[in-house]
Design a protein around this motif. Sequence first.
Motif, PDB file in Angstrom:
ATOM      1  N   ASP A 210       0.796  -1.219   0.000  1.00 49.11           N
ATOM      2  CA  ASP A 210       0.000   0.000   0.000  1.00 49.11           C
ATOM      3  C   ASP A 210       0.828   1.268   0.000  1.00 49.11           C
ATOM      4  O   ASP A 210       0.447   2.260  -0.612  1.00 49.11           O
ATOM      5  N   GLN A 211       1.978   1.266   0.683  1.00 49.37           N
ATOM      6  CA  GLN A 211       2.630   2.541   0.964  1.00 49.37           C
ATOM      7  C   GLN A 211       4.135   2.378   1.151  1.00 49.37           C
ATOM      8  O   GLN A 211       4.611   1.399   1.720  1.00 49.37           O
TER       9      GLN A 211
ATOM     10  N   GLU B 240       1.581   4.775  -3.364  1.00 45.28           N
ATOM     11  CA  GLU B 240       1.579   5.871  -2.396  1.00 45.28           C
ATOM     12  C   GLU B 240       2.932   6.011  -1.704  1.00 45.28           C
ATOM     13  O   GLU B 240       3.522   5.041  -1.231  1.00 45.28           O
TER      14      GLU B 240
ATOM     15  N   ALA C 124       4.620   8.116   1.472  1.00 42.76           N
ATOM     16  CA  ALA C 124       4.209   8.838   2.677  1.00 42.76           C
ATOM     17  C   ALA C 124       5.426   9.353   3.420  1.00 42.76           C
ATOM     18  O   ALA C 124       6.393   8.617   3.640  1.00 42.76           O
TER      19      ALA C 124
ATOM     20  N   LYS D 127      -0.062   8.185 -11.610  1.00 42.39           N
ATOM     21  CA  LYS D 127      -0.817   7.439 -10.607  1.00 42.39           C
ATOM     22  C   LYS D 127      -0.221   7.522  -9.204  1.00 42.39           C
ATOM     23  O   LYS D 127      -0.842   7.077  -8.231  1.00 42.39           O
ATOM     24  N   LEU D 128       0.982   8.066  -9.064  1.00 44.11           N
ATOM     25  CA  LEU D 128       1.633   8.123  -7.749  1.00 44.11           C
ATOM     26  C   LEU D 128       1.120   9.312  -6.933  1.00 44.11           C
ATOM     27  O   LEU D 128       0.810  10.372  -7.479  1.00 44.11           O
ATOM     28  N   THR D 129       1.065   9.120  -5.627  1.00 44.83           N
ATOM     29  CA  THR D 129       0.681  10.204  -4.715  1.00 44.83           C
ATOM     30  C   THR D 129       1.717  10.335  -3.614  1.00 44.83           C
ATOM     31  O   THR D 129       2.380   9.363  -3.254  1.00 44.83           O
ATOM     32  N   ILE D 130       1.828  11.542  -3.074  1.00 50.64           N
ATOM     33  CA  ILE D 130       2.712  11.790  -1.936  1.00 50.64           C
ATOM     34  C   ILE D 130       1.873  12.369  -0.804  1.00 50.64           C
ATOM     35  O   ILE D 130       1.171  13.374  -0.988  1.00 50.64           O
ATOM     36  N   THR D 131       1.908  11.718   0.359  1.00 52.07           N
ATOM     37  CA  THR D 131       1.191  12.182   1.543  1.00 52.07           C
ATOM     38  C   THR D 131       2.213  12.752   2.519  1.00 52.07           C
ATOM     39  O   THR D 131       3.084  12.027   3.014  1.00 52.07           O
TER      40      THR D 131
END
Length: 443
Positions: A3-4, A73, A75, A111-115
């Motif tokens: 997931d991360q 994702e 993080a 499609k990548l995200t940074i939290t």
Amino acid sequence: MTDQFLIECPHFDPATGQARFTYALDGLRFVETLDLPKGADIAAAASPNFSKLLDLTAIVLGVSYFKLKAPFEIAAPDIALNEAERAFTIDVYENGMGEFYARNNLLRFGKLTITAPHDPSEHQPAITLPQRTLLPIGGGKDSLVSVDLLSHTGVPFTPFAVNPKGPILTSVATIGTPPIYATRTLDPEMIRLSQQPGFYNGHVPSTAMNSMIAALCAVLFGYNQIVLSNERSASEGNVEFDGRETNHQYSKSLGFELLIAAILSDATGGALKYFSLLRPYSEARIASLFTHETRFDRVFSSCNRNFRLTGNDGPLWCGECPKCHFVFLIFAPFMPKERLLAIFGKDLLDNPAHEASFRELAGLAGQKPWECVGEILEAAACLYTLTRHADWHQAAVVRAIKADLLAQYGEPKLQAAMAECLTDSHDHHIPPALAAKVAAYAV
């Protein structure tokens, strides 16, 4: 599916010069260390500017661990990022990893995200850095041409390298200026897992990583500019994949140079400059400039296969890889044959077994190799020049390729391409005063 990918807050001990970077992925935990020289400026180490750069370095170095599973994702719960830094992070993990995705058939673009927490500030407070130059040395021809250009234009510099070995050490010894070295120690478990089933492995943007480490040293030891040696050819990609051009040399490209230059400038309140001195030049033009100096002939190497861990204990050039073939090809039009054969130890153009490799370099077959090689049309133009060169027109590879080369491109296009290779581009990020000095010398 994992997931991360977790990036924890990095730590730096100014007394020892060691930075520690911690990452977590799929229940696994990794710790990487970075040893910088002792004696750093204590105030600089405690500054918000260094803290910001250390955080960004943790993010960039993290790609080595991220790639084991390549989740969607990222993080960083303890690292605050502004909007520009978020965009920079995504760029490193998308375009910087483009070859990795293409060769592993992973669809990640867009499609990548940074939290991460939001940093409302657009830039850090300004700091004062002495007008000094840090020059990364890679052991190949490019950074040594930068050495020659800076030396002849009266710009003092300090050589810099991460994990120096082989040709880097011999090149720096020949330069004769005390260097700054950093030692990066990857978590051994990551290295082990990268060879195991169920984990991915592949290319990472090493220039981006080394640039961030150079920026840490610039702030700690007082340098206001990092001068790279990336040529304009580095901006050409290899293949189209997942709707985007992927480039083995992405972190050497002009686009990335402008992006990271802005990030480093903002982190230092405008104090730190970052640019490539060779950006106006093609690989062929750089090869012609290299011929002006002979002192590095027996110590430099651009061959990745023979980048040995301990000194020059064997041939500097394997003579079999695309990198060797390309460098030999671009030197041939400009360097006396006797000197070129002395550098490589053999004639790479007179071996019929190398024909397929040269065809790929010139765009006559396959795709551009996943190597730091120049533009396809540039290689074709150099081969065309050799078909008309007294020393090379009878070489086995040149004779075998000549007809197909002319049929695919035509003489007018090849002649124009060679002329363009030797014409300097104005599309660069070099400070104007230095650009003028270099242009006056590099004739």
